[in-house]
Design a protein around this motif. Structure first.
Motif, PDB file in Angstrom:
ATOM      1  N   ILE A 516       0.861  -1.185   0.000  1.00  9.68           N
ATOM      2  CA  ILE A 516       0.000   0.000   0.000  1.00  9.68           C
ATOM      3  C   ILE A 516       0.897   1.235   0.000  1.00  9.68           C
ATOM      4  O   ILE A 516       1.795   1.366   0.832  1.00  9.68           O
ATOM      5  N   CYS A 517       0.638   2.099  -0.955  1.00  2.34           N
ATOM      6  CA  CYS A 517       1.431   3.328  -1.075  1.00  2.34           C
ATOM      7  C   CYS A 517       0.558   4.504  -0.630  1.00  2.34           C
ATOM      8  O   CYS A 517      -0.415   4.863  -1.298  1.00  2.34           O
ATOM      9  N   LEU A 518       0.884   5.106   0.538  1.00  2.64           N
ATOM     10  CA  LEU A 518       0.150   6.252   1.068  1.00  2.64           C
ATOM     11  C   LEU A 518       0.797   7.529   0.543  1.00  2.64           C
ATOM     12  O   LEU A 518       1.942   7.841   0.876  1.00  2.64           O
ATOM     13  N   MET A 519       0.065   8.256  -0.288  1.00  2.00           N
ATOM     14  CA  MET A 519       0.628   9.422  -0.967  1.00  2.00           C
ATOM     15  C   MET A 519      -0.062  10.707  -0.512  1.00  2.00           C
ATOM     16  O   MET A 519      -1.281  10.748  -0.377  1.00  2.00           O
ATOM     17  N   SER A 544      -1.824  -4.938   8.207  1.00  2.40           N
ATOM     18  CA  SER A 544      -1.668  -6.293   7.679  1.00  2.40           C
ATOM     19  C   SER A 544      -0.827  -6.336   6.410  1.00  2.40           C
ATOM     20  O   SER A 544      -0.494  -7.405   5.918  1.00  2.40           O
ATOM     21  N   LEU A 545      -0.500  -5.152   5.884  1.00  2.15           N
ATOM     22  CA  LEU A 545       0.256  -5.065   4.627  1.00  2.15           C
ATOM     23  C   LEU A 545       1.425  -4.101   4.783  1.00  2.15           C
ATOM     24  O   LEU A 545       1.379  -3.174   5.595  1.00  2.15           O
ATOM     25  N   PRO A 546       2.476  -4.305   3.974  1.00  2.00           N
ATOM     26  CA  PRO A 546       3.571  -3.335   4.001  1.00  2.00           C
ATOM     27  C   PRO A 546       3.118  -1.987   3.451  1.00  2.00           C
ATOM     28  O   PRO A 546       2.352  -1.925   2.491  1.00  2.00           O
ATOM     29  N   VAL A 547       3.589  -0.912   4.084  1.00  6.50           N
ATOM     30  CA  VAL A 547       3.150   0.441   3.740  1.00  6.50           C
ATOM     31  C   VAL A 547       4.355   1.318   3.425  1.00  6.50           C
ATOM     32  O   VAL A 547       5.371   1.285   4.125  1.00  6.50           O
ATOM     33  N   ILE A 548       4.219   2.105   2.357  1.00  8.45           N
ATOM     34  CA  ILE A 548       5.248   3.075   1.976  1.00  8.45           C
ATOM     35  C   ILE A 548       4.629   4.467   1.984  1.00  8.45           C
ATOM     36  O   ILE A 548       3.552   4.678   1.416  1.00  8.45           O
ATOM     37  N   LEU A 549       5.290   5.414   2.623  1.00  7.69           N
ATOM     38  CA  LEU A 549       4.842   6.810   2.630  1.00  7.69           C
ATOM     39  C   LEU A 549       5.519   7.564   1.495  1.00  7.69           C
ATOM     40  O   LEU A 549       6.743   7.465   1.315  1.00  7.69           O
ATOM     41  N   VAL A 550       4.729   8.331   0.738  1.00  2.00           N
ATOM     42  CA  VAL A 550       5.267   9.064  -0.410  1.00  2.00           C
ATOM     43  C   VAL A 550       4.783  10.511  -0.351  1.00  2.00           C
ATOM     44  O   VAL A 550       3.584  10.776  -0.212  1.00  2.00           O
ATOM     45  N   ARG A 562      -1.009  20.601   8.333  1.00  2.00           N
ATOM     46  CA  ARG A 562      -1.961  20.928   9.392  1.00  2.00           C
ATOM     47  C   ARG A 562      -2.522  19.626   9.965  1.00  2.00           C
ATOM     48  O   ARG A 562      -3.599  19.160   9.593  1.00  2.00           O
ATOM     49  N   CYS A 563      -1.770  19.054  10.844  1.00  2.70           N
ATOM     50  CA  CYS A 563      -2.133  17.754  11.402  1.00  2.70           C
ATOM     51  C   CYS A 563      -1.486  17.620  12.776  1.00  2.70           C
ATOM     52  O   CYS A 563      -0.435  18.234  13.045  1.00  2.70           O
ATOM     53  N   HIS A 564      -2.078  16.838  13.665  1.00  2.00           N
ATOM     54  CA  HIS A 564      -1.534  16.709  15.013  1.00  2.00           C
ATOM     55  C   HIS A 564      -0.207  15.954  15.030  1.00  2.00           C
ATOM     56  O   HIS A 564       0.489  15.938  16.046  1.00  2.00           O
ATOM     57  N   ILE A 565       0.154  15.339  13.889  1.00  5.21           N
ATOM     58  CA  ILE A 565       1.431  14.639  13.788  1.00  5.21           C
ATOM     59  C   ILE A 565       1.997  14.863  12.398  1.00  5.21           C
ATOM     60  O   ILE A 565       1.276  14.841  11.406  1.00  5.21           O
ATOM     61  N   GLN A 566       3.300  15.132  12.338  1.00  8.72           N
ATOM     62  CA  GLN A 566       3.948  15.385  11.061  1.00  8.72           C
ATOM     63  C   GLN A 566       4.389  14.058  10.419  1.00  8.72           C
ATOM     64  O   GLN A 566       4.558  13.039  11.097  1.00  8.72           O
ATOM     65  N   PRO A 567       4.566  14.052   9.078  1.00  9.63           N
ATOM     66  CA  PRO A 567       4.859  12.808   8.365  1.00  9.63           C
ATOM     67  C   PRO A 567       6.053  12.027   8.912  1.00  9.63           C
ATOM     68  O   PRO A 567       5.975  10.804   9.060  1.00  9.63           O
ATOM     69  N   ASP A 568       7.166  12.697   9.209  1.00  9.39           N
ATOM     70  CA  ASP A 568       8.350  11.981   9.692  1.00  9.39           C
ATOM     71  C   ASP A 568       8.072  11.289  11.027  1.00  9.39           C
ATOM     72  O   ASP A 568       8.445  10.120  11.225  1.00  9.39           O
ATOM     73  N   HIS A 578      10.868   7.038   6.561  1.00  9.57           N
ATOM     74  CA  HIS A 578      10.348   8.393   6.358  1.00  9.57           C
ATOM     75  C   HIS A 578       9.814   8.532   4.938  1.00  9.57           C
ATOM     76  O   HIS A 578      10.197   7.769   4.038  1.00  9.57           O
ATOM     77  N   PRO A 579       8.911   9.479   4.703  1.00 10.86           N
ATOM     78  CA  PRO A 579       8.340   9.639   3.360  1.00 10.86           C
ATOM     79  C   PRO A 579       9.414   9.804   2.290  1.00 10.86           C
ATOM     80  O   PRO A 579      10.417  10.498   2.493  1.00 10.86           O
ATOM     81  N   LEU A 580       9.182   9.156   1.168  1.00 13.38           N
ATOM     82  CA  LEU A 580      10.056   9.288   0.009  1.00 13.38           C
ATOM     83  C   LEU A 580       9.531  10.455  -0.821  1.00 13.38           C
ATOM     84  O   LEU A 580       8.377  10.448  -1.261  1.00 13.38           O
ATOM     85  N   HIS A 581      10.365  11.470  -1.037  1.00 15.97           N
ATOM     86  CA  HIS A 581       9.942  12.671  -1.758  1.00 15.97           C
ATOM     87  C   HIS A 581      10.157  12.487  -3.258  1.00 15.97           C
ATOM     88  O   HIS A 581      11.266  12.192  -3.707  1.00 15.97           O
ATOM     89  N   ILE A 582       9.074  12.643  -4.028  1.00 20.08           N
ATOM     90  CA  ILE A 582       9.137  12.419  -5.478  1.00 20.08           C
ATOM     91  C   ILE A 582       8.519  13.592  -6.218  1.00 20.08           C
ATOM     92  O   ILE A 582       7.776  14.393  -5.652  1.00 20.08           O
ATOM     93  N   SER A 583       8.817  13.646  -7.486  1.00 22.48           N
ATOM     94  CA  SER A 583       8.206  14.628  -8.378  1.00 22.48           C
ATOM     95  C   SER A 583       8.194  14.036  -9.780  1.00 22.48           C
ATOM     96  O   SER A 583       9.144  13.356 -10.187  1.00 22.48           O
ATOM     97  N   CYS A 584       7.105  14.275 -10.508  1.00 24.05           N
ATOM     98  CA  CYS A 584       7.025  13.785 -11.885  1.00 24.05           C
ATOM     99  C   CYS A 584       8.064  14.449 -12.766  1.00 24.05           C
ATOM    100  O   CYS A 584       8.331  13.983 -13.880  1.00 24.05           O
TER     101      CYS A 584
END
Length: 653
Positions: A516-519, A544-550, A562-568, A578-584
């Motif tokens: 699962i890729c959370l973007m 239940s599944l491996p997760v990647i933050l993007v 604007r969230c009670h917790i930051q991505p890192d 930590h989130p993988l930073h990408i750009s097209c």
């Protein structure tokens, strides 16, 4: 369709010789005194008979004196053998027997025999079983008026004339039925027959020039009848078409045969129609059954969808044999050898099938995979598309392999991966390392406008577009990629659109996902909170599944979320990267993401949420531990030795 047993019910007026026919068939000779009704007689299959012949044929004698028994037998019959011997019994066929059959609602083939033709000698040895053409004028009205009548034949129990042929016609009406093929009233093939024969013509025309050459016709003969075409048969075919070339048929501009090229599609249909008119139903059925057609002119379900025993945690992929067949199919229809299939090429390729699979149309084929600059699917995209199809629904693949005339059991074109293994650590089950899979499925989840669609387009090598269309319907794409060591894999990326919540609630569908890729959009301060809320709501599914933050759109200014917790910090609490930073606009970042997704699918433990890594030690730590262990063992040994000595001294003192 092969039947185990065929029931043949003999009908006719008293004295027409029904019992004599049964006795002659059973004993192989004429029985003088065969008065009275016979009980059921079983004729076993001859070892030299057709493989489609029944194991047993039961002959049922009937009597007019017991109408109830007659009706009972007719209702469970497979074929009716109707006999007559003189003018009176002949007229009763139309006035009584055929009317009776219809009043009972019977839909059975009827073989009509004129019995007691004792002037003819036995011809069972010299007469071909194909030679069943009606020559007697008294048969013609019966065949015209009653479409149920499959054939008519003269017989004699006394001289054994045509006894075996008549029996064969009864069997043939079941194992080689004419009614599904031919409309006797119109004198034309039925539409299903025409469609089936046209498909067979297309598959047999290997060079796709619109003609069946002598070689292609010979190959068709070998496929259907396991032997080369007879020289006389080939000569008959050519002579027939040469004769027709000067007939009225030629004046209608219908091209049947072209010298030096071969038989046209219309010629192939006409040739098979001649076989029907000559009573050679076996020939047409031999062709149809070689291509797995049933009596209803549909392809056998068990051939299209062979049974596979697939464990719940296994997946289905193409085998090397399957890939090789699909490569050859692509090359066959890439007529201009430009490495892409045009729409015309695809139309020809799928002409012998029900059409492009619905799954493909629903996923915007061919733009669900790799196409060239003209929008034509490439070989890379063709193989990727079939890899995805097999992974998502292998039954589509097996069916289309049969439609494409795959010569062997479709099952050998597939391979089933080993069941997933699960391990237990820290109170959590997780998927163990994968070694035998080549196709992986990644689910993209994120707030609208976070860049999921752009990622899919970039994955297929298409340029980034500023225009954004909200993803209402699910999008899916597939492509191949190569990891270190020249290992090739196929990666499926799915964007669920408005069905995102429904997908997360369906645990069975999630089982088919490998990652699962959370973007989220790093330039949008409200993008990440959507993921956090989603994760908290469906925590059980995500863990239940491996997760990647993007973090997408990394080329734009990064915003505080604007969230009670930051991505890192969120990643750290879940023990994932930590989130993988990408750009097209950054090709390398996209490649890094795709490789990471594939590697995570291969080794899921790297990204299981809530599963901390096991403590790791350096080589120096292991050396120090070894020295400490050795010292401890030495000290314990010394203490033990001193204790034993003290015990020995104490006993002797």
């Amino acid at each position: 369709m092969t039947k185990e047993t065929i029931r043949v019910v003999l009908c006719g007026d008293p004295g027409v010789g029904k019992s004599s026919l049964i006795a002659s068939l059973a004993k192989g000779k004429f029985v003088e005194d065969s008065e009275g009704k016979f009980g059921p007689v079983v004729i076993p299959k001859d070892f030299s008979a057709s493989p489609y012949s029944p194991k047993n044929t039961i002959l049922i004698d009937t009597s007019d004196n017991d109408t109830d028994e007659l009706y009972k037998e007719l209702k469970i019959a497979d074929v009716i053998w109707l006999c007559y011997c003189d003018k009176e019994s002949y007229e009763r066929i139309s006035l009584y027997w055929m009317v009776t059959f219809r009043s009972l609602g019977l839909n059975l083939p009827v073989i009509v025999s004129r019995t007691k033709c004792d002037d003819y000698e036995d011809s069972t040895v010299t007469t071909s079983p194909y030679d069943t053409k009606v020559e007697d004028e008294e048969f013609i009205p019966i065949l015209i008026d009653f479409k149920e009548v499959d054939n008519c034949i003269k017989v004699s129990a006394k001289t054994q004339f045509n006894i075996n042929q008549a029996f064969y016609l009864c069997q043939r009406s079941i194992i080689y039925p004419i009614s599904p093929l031919f409309d006797s009233r119109l004198g034309e093939f039925k539409p299903q027959t025409v469609s089936a024969l046209k498909r067979i013509f297309l598959l047999s025309d290997y060079d796709q020039d619109g003609y069946l050459s002598d070689r292609e016709l010979s190959n068709l003969q070998k496929k259907c009848f396991k032997k080369s075409i007879d020289i006389n048969e080939m000569q008959f075919i050519k002579q027939t078409f040469m004769t027709l070339s000067n007939s009225q048929l030629a004046e209608s501009h219908t091209e049947l045969y072209v010298t030096g090229k071969g038989i046209t599609e219309e010629g192939f249909l006409f040739l098979n129609k001649l076989y029907v008119e000559k009573g050679r139903h076996e020939t047409i059925w031999g062709i149809l059954r070689a291509f797995y057609y049933t009596d209803s002119l549909s392809i056998k379900v068990e051939v299209l969808y062979p049974k596979l025993n697939i464990p719940a945690t296994s997946s289905v992929e193409l085998s090397p044999i399957g890939y090789r067949f699909l490569v050859n199919l692509f090359l066959k229809y890439d007529t201009d050898n430009d490495g892409g299939l045009t729409q015309d090429d695809l139309n020809k390729l799928f002409k012998c099938t029900p059409g492009i699979p619905h799954l493909w149309l629903a996923t915007n084929f061919p733009y669900s995979t790799v196409v060239n600059g003209r929008g034509c699917i490439t070989l890379q995209g063709w193989l990727a598309q079939w890899s995805m199809t097999t992974f998502l629904d292998y039954k589509i693949t097996t069916a289309y392999l049969v439609y494409f005339d795959f010569q062997e059991d479709a099952k050998i074109a597939l391979q089933i991966t080993k069941p997933r293994k699960f391990r237990w650590r820290n109170g959590k089950y997780y998927r163990s390392t994968v070694n035998d899979r080549k196709v992986f499925n990644c689910l993209l989840i994120g707030k609208s406008n976070c860049g999921k669609t752009s990622l899919l387009e970039s994955f297929l090598g298409r340029p980034y577009s500023e225009a954004h269309l909200a993803s209402v319907i699910p999008h899916i794409c597939v492509n191949s990629l190569e990891l270190k060591g020249s290992k090739q894999y196929y990666l499926i990326l799915q964007e669920t659109g408005v069905e995102e919540l429904a997908m997360l609630e369906n645990k069975d569908k999630l089982k088919n996902s490998d990652v699962i890729c959370l973007m989220y959009d790093s330039s949008d301060p409200d993008s990440f909170s959507y993921l956090v809320e989603l994760f908290e709501k469906y925590k059980e599914q995500f863990e239940s599944l491996p997760v990647i933050l993007v973090a997408s759109k990394a080329d734009l200014d990064k915003q505080q979320q604007r969230c009670h917790i930051q991505p890192d910090l969120f990643a750290e609490t879940l023990f994932i990267d930590h989130p993988l930073h990408i750009s097209c606009n950054w090709i390398n970042s996209l490649n890094e993401l795709l490789i990471k997704i594939t590697e995570t699918a291969l080794v899921p433990i790297k990204a299981i949420p809530g599963l901390p890594e096991e403590a790791s030690y350096s080589e120096e730590d292991y050396k120090q531990a070894s020295i400490l262990l050795a010292s401890s063992v030495g000290f314990i040994s010394l203490v033990t030795f001193a204790y034993i000595k003290w015990q020995h001294y104490y006993k002797h003192s």
